[in-house]
Design a protein around this motif. Structure first.
Motif, PDB file in Angstrom:
ATOM      1  N   THR A 126      21.863 -20.391 -22.665  1.00  0.00           N
ATOM      2  CA  THR A 126      21.930 -21.833 -22.524  1.00  0.00           C
ATOM      3  C   THR A 126      23.139 -22.194 -21.667  1.00  0.00           C
ATOM      4  N   GLU A 127      23.246 -23.469 -21.360  1.00  0.00           N
ATOM      5  CA  GLU A 127      24.370 -23.917 -20.530  1.00  0.00           C
ATOM      6  C   GLU A 127      25.380 -24.684 -21.369  1.00  0.00           C
ATOM      7  N   THR A 128      26.610 -24.652 -20.920  1.00  0.00           N
ATOM      8  CA  THR A 128      27.684 -25.383 -21.590  1.00  0.00           C
ATOM      9  C   THR A 128      27.309 -26.844 -21.766  1.00  0.00           C
ATOM     10  N   GLY A 129      27.569 -27.340 -22.972  1.00  0.00           N
ATOM     11  CA  GLY A 129      27.317 -28.747 -23.250  1.00  0.00           C
ATOM     12  C   GLY A 129      25.971 -29.049 -23.867  1.00  0.00           C
ATOM     13  N   THR A 130      25.075 -28.101 -23.897  1.00  0.00           N
ATOM     14  CA  THR A 130      23.751 -28.337 -24.480  1.00  0.00           C
ATOM     15  C   THR A 130      23.774 -28.029 -25.975  1.00  0.00           C
ATOM     16  N   PRO A 131      22.948 -28.728 -26.750  1.00  0.00           N
ATOM     17  CA  PRO A 131      22.848 -28.400 -28.177  1.00  0.00           C
ATOM     18  C   PRO A 131      21.948 -27.189 -28.391  1.00  0.00           C
ATOM     19  N   VAL A 132      22.274 -26.415 -29.404  1.00  0.00           N
ATOM     20  CA  VAL A 132      21.506 -25.210 -29.715  1.00  0.00           C
ATOM     21  C   VAL A 132      21.323 -25.143 -31.230  1.00  0.00           C
ATOM     22  N   SER A 169      27.415 -28.944 -29.109  1.00  0.00           N
ATOM     23  CA  SER A 169      27.647 -28.933 -27.660  1.00  0.00           C
ATOM     24  C   SER A 169      28.210 -27.563 -27.333  1.00  0.00           C
ATOM     25  N   VAL A 223      26.224 -18.463 -23.591  1.00  0.00           N
ATOM     26  CA  VAL A 223      26.475 -19.815 -23.097  1.00  0.00           C
ATOM     27  C   VAL A 223      27.137 -19.697 -21.726  1.00  0.00           C
TER      28      VAL A 223
END
Lengths: 114, 107
Positions: free
Chosen positions: A13-19, A80, A113
């Protein structure tokens, strides 16, 4: 083997996205745990649950939240995601005081991440 | 919180050799467990041993609760014993893990 599954098993995933990571058990154990494993640190407890809707923080809880609405499911959410949360996440289950107090682990989720 | 120290951090053996892994705790624990993490990352519980001695095949463990340490013995080691061995201890259902002993068994 204890019936513990984790999903997904791998995630980028990318930084700042919820997981959200899911742990599902079929053993009806009361206690559930989320750990992270990083080189040089062993396993560190993030959060744990001692019953439905009963949760508490572990030693590395900052940036994580959990929920347990059913005995069998324990969700870990990164609100995040940050690069420092790149890790392998393990779910575990146990009983306590029943004489079968062994802690059993799921297969793990590798989270990257970017 | 409880501090858990494991020794040695690394161990290399030839197949057939015996070994002893040690775990020290900074405080009393009533929950103590040993785990093996195989090279594929799977964590398997070996022993629940807050006190006394237990044996399971070639593996045995002894915990001296009054002196706050536990030992894991591996006899006649096999290549399949390779991996990381963790001990963990705590009060009741919460465990604190040591950093592990990386065991390599060569054929």
């Amino acid at each position: 083997d204890a019936g513990i599954t984790q999903s997904p098993r791998h995630k980028v995933t990318e930084t700042g996205t919820p997981v959200t990571l899911r742990c599902h058990q079929t053993e009806n154990h009361r206690y559930m745990y989320w750990y992270r494993q990083d080189p040089g640190h062993g396993l560190r407890l993030i959060h744990y649950s001692y019953g439905v809707k009963d949760t508490d923080k572990g030693e590395v809880s900052d940036g994580y939240s959990v929920s347990r609405s059913k005995t069998e499911d324990f969700l870990l959410t990164l609100e995040s995601a940050t690069s420092s949360q790149t890790s392998v996440y393990f779910c575990a289950i146990s009983e306590w005081g029943s004489g079968t107090d062994t802690q059993y682990f799921g297969p793990g989720t590798r989270l990257t991440v970017l | 919180g409880i501090q858990v120290e494991q020794s040695p951090p690394d161990l290399i053996l030839q197949e057939g050799a015996n070994s002893t892994l040690r775990c020290n705790f900074s405080d009393s624990v009533n929950n103590l467990q040993w785990f093996h993490q195989n090279p594929w990352g799977q964590l398997i519980n070996l022993f629940y041993i807050p006190s006394g001695t237990k044996q399971n095949g070639r593996l045995s463990a002894t915990t001296v609760a009054t002196e706050r340490y536990s030992l894991l013995y591996i006899s006649s080691s096999q290549t399949t014993d390779s991996g990381v061995y963790f001990c963990a201890g705590g009060s009741n259902y919460k465990l604190t893990f040591g950093k592990g002993t990386l065991l390599t068994v060569n054929p």
